[in-house]
Write a protein that holds these residues in place. Structure first.
Motif, short mmCIF file in Angstrom:
data_model
loop_
_atom_site.label_atom_id
_atom_site.label_comp_id
_atom_site.label_asym_id
_atom_site.label_seq_id
_atom_site.Cartn_x
_atom_site.Cartn_y
_atom_site.Cartn_z
N ARG A 17 0.69 -1.22 0.29
CA ARG A 17 -0.17 -0.35 0.29
C ARG A 17 1.32 1.34 -0.50
O ARG A 17 1.68 1.30 0.97
CB ARG A 17 -0.84 -0.04 1.08
N GLN A 18 1.06 2.26 -1.14
CA GLN A 18 1.56 3.28 -0.80
C GLN A 18 1.74 4.06 0.19
O GLN A 18 0.79 4.36 0.56
CB GLN A 18 1.37 4.09 -2.52
N ARG A 19 2.99 4.93 0.15
CA ARG A 19 2.56 6.21 1.21
C ARG A 19 2.22 7.54 0.74
O ARG A 19 2.28 8.43 0.09
CB ARG A 19 3.82 6.14 1.81
N ARG A 20 0.57 7.71 1.07
CA ARG A 20 -0.33 9.53 0.39
C ARG A 20 0.66 9.95 1.45
O ARG A 20 1.10 10.13 1.91
CB ARG A 20 -1.41 8.54 0.48
N GLY A 21 0.84 11.23 0.08
CA GLY A 21 1.91 12.10 1.18
C GLY A 21 0.15 12.89 1.48
O GLY A 21 -0.57 13.13 1.69
N ASN A 22 1.28 14.00 2.76
CA ASN A 22 0.25 14.74 3.87
C ASN A 22 -0.92 15.55 3.04
O ASN A 22 -0.51 15.90 1.93
CB ASN A 22 1.59 14.91 4.47
N ASP A 23 -2.05 15.92 3.62
CA ASP A 23 -2.41 16.95 3.00
C ASP A 23 -1.98 18.73 3.32
O ASP A 23 -0.44 18.58 4.31
CB ASP A 23 -4.13 17.14 3.36
N LEU A 24 -1.70 19.36 3.10
CA LEU A 24 -1.40 20.45 3.37
C LEU A 24 -2.30 21.75 3.30
O LEU A 24 -3.40 21.56 3.11
CB LEU A 24 -0.86 20.97 2.54
N GLU A 25 -2.06 23.23 4.02
CA GLU A 25 -2.70 24.24 4.71
C GLU A 25 -2.03 25.51 3.89
O GLU A 25 -1.39 25.78 4.40
CB GLU A 25 -3.74 24.24 5.99
N THR A 26 -2.69 26.44 3.23
CA THR A 26 -2.50 27.97 3.00
C THR A 26 -3.52 28.79 3.30
O THR A 26 -4.89 28.10 3.21
CB THR A 26 -1.46 27.50 1.85
N GLU A 27 -3.61 30.09 3.22
CA GLU A 27 -4.21 31.09 2.90
C GLU A 27 -4.44 31.88 2.32
O GLU A 27 -3.12 32.05 1.37
CB GLU A 27 -4.53 31.69 4.60
N THR A 28 -5.45 32.59 1.81
CA THR A 28 -5.13 33.83 0.79
C THR A 28 -6.33 34.84 1.03
O THR A 28 -6.85 34.41 1.89
CB THR A 28 -6.18 32.96 -0.86
N THR A 29 -6.18 35.61 0.96
CA THR A 29 -6.88 36.57 0.83
C THR A 29 -7.43 37.41 -0.11
O THR A 29 -6.51 37.74 -1.26
CB THR A 29 -6.48 38.16 1.54
N LEU A 30 -8.91 37.37 -0.26
CA LEU A 30 -9.91 38.11 -1.78
C LEU A 30 -9.80 39.96 -0.93
O LEU A 30 -10.19 39.71 -0.33
CB LEU A 30 -10.46 37.27 -2.10
N ALA A 31 -10.09 40.63 -2.08
CA ALA A 31 -11.53 41.73 -1.64
C ALA A 31 -12.39 41.29 -2.70
O ALA A 31 -12.55 40.16 -2.46
CB ALA A 31 -10.74 42.41 -3.48
N PHE A 32 -13.51 42.06 -1.60
CA PHE A 32 -15.02 41.65 -1.67
C PHE A 32 -15.46 41.18 -3.10
O PHE A 32 -15.94 40.20 -3.10
CB PHE A 32 -15.78 43.10 -0.97
N ARG A 33 -15.02 42.00 -3.64
CA ARG A 33 -16.12 41.20 -5.24
C ARG A 33 -15.53 40.61 -5.90
O ARG A 33 -15.76 39.69 -6.45
CB ARG A 33 -16.06 43.12 -5.96
N ASP A 34 -14.39 40.51 -5.66
CA ASP A 34 -13.78 38.78 -6.74
C ASP A 34 -13.86 38.27 -5.49
O ASP A 34 -14.48 36.76 -6.59
CB ASP A 34 -12.19 39.04 -5.84
N ALA A 35 -14.35 37.80 -4.84
CA ALA A 35 -14.99 36.97 -3.89
C ALA A 35 -16.65 36.91 -4.33
O ALA A 35 -17.22 35.37 -4.00
CB ALA A 35 -14.94 36.80 -1.99
N VAL A 36 -17.05 37.57 -4.39
CA VAL A 36 -18.64 37.30 -5.07
C VAL A 36 -18.48 37.11 -5.87
O VAL A 36 -19.67 36.33 -6.13
CB VAL A 36 -19.37 38.94 -4.63
#
Length: 390
Positions: free
Chosen positions: A140-159
């Motif tokens: 059974r293969q050794r799957r890689g770890n999950d990673l986390e990161t963050e990003t910030t968007l302008a209000f209108r870009d998010a909408v």
């Protein structure tokens, strides 16, 4: 040392600096703090920090998953209770009046059965450990770890949705050997000791049990000529750029999952996933309530009294909005379909709340006109405080 022993002897809680009864939120906060401090971008060339970063990521991948955490806790509890102990040969020995087959603990033994702690260890960390599957089964293969990161968007870009570019430094497939771990021009070969199953069966007294193959370290393959760049692991830590399509309507704090964009797996095994937490900046004009947008519209007293058509901003430009005569301050007008686009189709509404703006300075003519209006208002019988305070 066999992977099972490593997982049992590793204290993932200590790696994150939290107690064993820490909440999911406490674990998440501890991981984020350590990940920022130990990230390779913040510690260029620091191998110790890089190794610590890997350990912290591995601990988080187990403790942030309710199922994996439960299995890990159960395994640690069983070990600390003394129901089994490490042997001199690196295996486990047991016995007592109750009696049990240690092979059952690891899902192998002489019978080739499944289940037990072999499955627990195999499932922890994304199927890293594996279990014996017989001479015809693969490791059974050794799957890689999950990673986390963050990003910030302008209000209108998010909408409205947008594409952002993220720069991530993490264990990634080696570009020289393409993740195989073998020197270019060569290939890994099937381990002759375990025939590629990654496990071997040992007998100790009356007991039989399976353990990771000592010749291939539980991978099922051997590399005779390792890649010089990754030393046979198939992984190198390097920066990479990822273009992420953020869907329209994403909300503050929402996580986006990018399958296969996490830490690379060992020797070509599947990569983990990357989770991007989106933060949304406040807008000068709009606020949001679900799929509806809200805006406050400044108006004059005369526009409320006499009625008017005024210009109101939307996501697609300005539109004219009719204010009926006699509209009260604070009334909300609804513009259908002018809100946040929905994934299922259509859009929410734009809620326009009128807010009277009182002038602080008037010329003589305006003051005189207001006095005349006040007299006329009184003569008409209008009392703004009628019934108030009783």
């Amino acid at each position: 040392m066999a992977p099972q022993r490593e997982w049992l002897e590793r204290d993932f809680y200590a790696d994150l600096g939290v107690s064993s009864d820490a909440t999911a939120d406490q674990i998440k906060k501890a991981y984020r703090k350590l990940a920022r401090e130990l990230h390779p971008d913040a510690n260029p060339g620091d191998k110790a920090a890089e190794e610590r970063f890997k350990k912290v990521s591995e601990a988080h991948s187990v403790l942030s998953d309710d199922t994996k955490r439960k299995e890990y806790d159960e395994a640690r509890t069983l070990m600390s209770s003394g129901r089994f102990r490490g042997g001199n040969g690196g295996g486990f020995s047991g016995g007592g009046a109750g009696g049990f087959d240690i092979g059952d603990l690891f899902g192998g033994g002489g019978s080739g059965g499944g289940g037990g702690f072999g499955d627990i260890f195999g499932d922890l960390l994304g199927n890293r450990g594996g279990r014996a599957g017989g001479s015809t089964g693969g490791a059974r293969q050794r799957r890689g770890n999950d990673l986390e990161t963050e990003t910030t968007l302008a209000f209108r870009d998010a909408v409205q949705g947008t594409t952002v570019t993220l720069r991530v430094t993490s264990p990634s497939p080696c570009t020289k050997c393409h993740g195989s771990g073998a020197k270019p021009g060569t290939s890994p070969r099937t381990c002759p000791t375990c025939n590629g199953s990654a496990f071997v069966t040992r007998n100790q007294g009356h007991f039989g049990f399976s353990e990771p193959c000592p010749d291939c370290q539980g991978t099922g393959t051997k590399i005779d000529d390792p890649c010089p760049d990754c030393q046979g692991s198939g992984i190198t830590v390097r920066p990479r750029t990822i273009n992420v399509r953020v869907p329209q309507g994403v909300e503050d704090g929402q996580r986006i999952r990018l399958a296969g964009q996490g830490e690379a797996g060992m020797r070509g095994a599947p990569s983990g996933d990357l989770y991007v937490t989106v933060h949304v900046s406040a807008d000068k004009v709009f606020t949001r309530n679900g799929n509806d947008l809200k805006v406050q519209l400044p108006v004059s007293i005369s526009e409320l009294v006499l009625g008017a058509t005024v210009s109101v901003p939307t996501l697609d430009g300005s539109v004219g909005v009719k204010i009926p005569s006699g509209t009260s301050d604070g009334r909300t007008l609804r513009l259908k379909g002018r809100g946040v686009p929905k994934r299922s189709g259509g859009s929410g509404d734009l809620l326009v709340t009128v807010k009277v703006s009182v002038p602080t300075k008037l010329d003589d003519a305006a003051v005189e006109a207001m006095k005349q209006y006040a007299e006329a208002e009184k003569a008409s019988g209008f009392d703004p405080r009628a019934g108030w305070g009783r």
